[in-house]
Write an enzyme that holds these catalytic residues in place. Sequence first.
Site, PDB file in Angstrom:
ATOM      1  N   SER A 178     -74.849  -7.920  47.653  1.00 44.79           N
ATOM      2  CA  SER A 178     -74.659  -6.477  47.795  1.00 44.79           C
ATOM      3  C   SER A 178     -75.738  -5.720  47.026  1.00 44.79           C
ATOM      4  O   SER A 178     -76.522  -6.307  46.278  1.00 44.79           O
ATOM      5  CB  SER A 178     -73.272  -6.066  47.282  1.00 44.79           C
ATOM      6  OG  SER A 178     -73.246  -6.103  45.859  1.00 44.79           O
ATOM      7  N   SER A 190     -75.272  -3.427  44.617  1.00 42.71           N
ATOM      8  CA  SER A 190     -74.751  -2.785  43.407  1.00 42.71           C
ATOM      9  C   SER A 190     -75.694  -2.877  42.216  1.00 42.71           C
ATOM     10  O   SER A 190     -75.567  -2.110  41.261  1.00 42.71           O
ATOM     11  CB  SER A 190     -73.393  -3.379  43.030  1.00 42.71           C
ATOM     12  OG  SER A 190     -73.533  -4.714  42.579  1.00 42.71           O
ATOM     13  N   LYS A 233     -73.051  -8.037  37.228  1.00 37.93           N
ATOM     14  CA  LYS A 233     -73.244  -6.668  36.744  1.00 37.93           C
ATOM     15  C   LYS A 233     -74.002  -6.749  35.413  1.00 37.93           C
ATOM     16  O   LYS A 233     -74.331  -7.821  34.922  1.00 37.93           O
ATOM     17  CB  LYS A 233     -71.906  -5.955  36.521  1.00 37.93           C
ATOM     18  CG  LYS A 233     -70.962  -5.938  37.705  1.00 37.93           C
ATOM     19  CD  LYS A 233     -71.425  -5.063  38.843  1.00 37.93           C
ATOM     20  CE  LYS A 233     -70.438  -5.094  40.002  1.00 37.93           C
ATOM     21  NZ  LYS A 233     -70.936  -4.364  41.185  1.00 37.93           N
TER      22      LYS A 233
END
Length: 265
Positions: free
Chosen positions: A67, A69, A124
Amino acid sequence: MNFALILFVLVIVTGIIWCLDHFWLKKRRPADARDPWWVEYGASFFPVILVVFCLRSFVAEPFKIPSGSMIPTLHVGDFILVNKYAYGVRLPVINKKIIEVGSPQRGDVMVFRYPENPSLDYIKRVVGLPGDRIAYLNKRLSINGVEVPVRPLDDFLDKDRLTYVPRYAETLGNVEHQILVEPESPEAPAFIRQVAPFPFRENCLYNAEGVVCEVPAGHYFMMGDNRDNSRDSRFWGFVPDENIVGRAFFIWFNFNDLQRIGAFH
């Protein structure tokens, strides 16, 4: 599907075949007899599978970014390597730490098991450490009452949406990295939408400006670099230490852009 578990089972099965053949079956076969197919394949694959299992479990594990992100740091399609011992040596499959080596630091890019579904791996950036007070208000990040420094850079071209997004250099600890922060709008508001229930939810206060959280002991607050297009700790809470997989440190391939190969912050 848990690939680590599959590898573990293969190591056990082929290891048993190798031991049976090496210590018992081989001595009972005539010297000119051919090995049974299951012995030939099982015993020959055992050392290869064992090496792969050990490297993947204790040294480095490959992942693919699915993704956006973490744009602009990591792009969709990046194949990355994750250091498996940077935050301690853990037993494979059950992920239990057995040897302390180090701990996550602010600014690290970390892979972890998604708290809402531990069968999924997420990636993250570490923003908050245990005991930190994290505030993300009006799209500005503060840690323990001190606003994290940022400086504007040239806008980033989002090729999927064919729009330019404001890009900034942010400094977390000793790490300077790039983030994307869109101007406040109905599509990218300052307040956090669709917050899920999570452990230690009482540590967070949500309002129209954003969120303020106290990071509990043994947990970490994670955020994506693509701040307005990342579901992270602002939405689903804190990452416990037992969910940590490792520290991402290298892009080893991208089919669409070979220039992306290399280390990153």
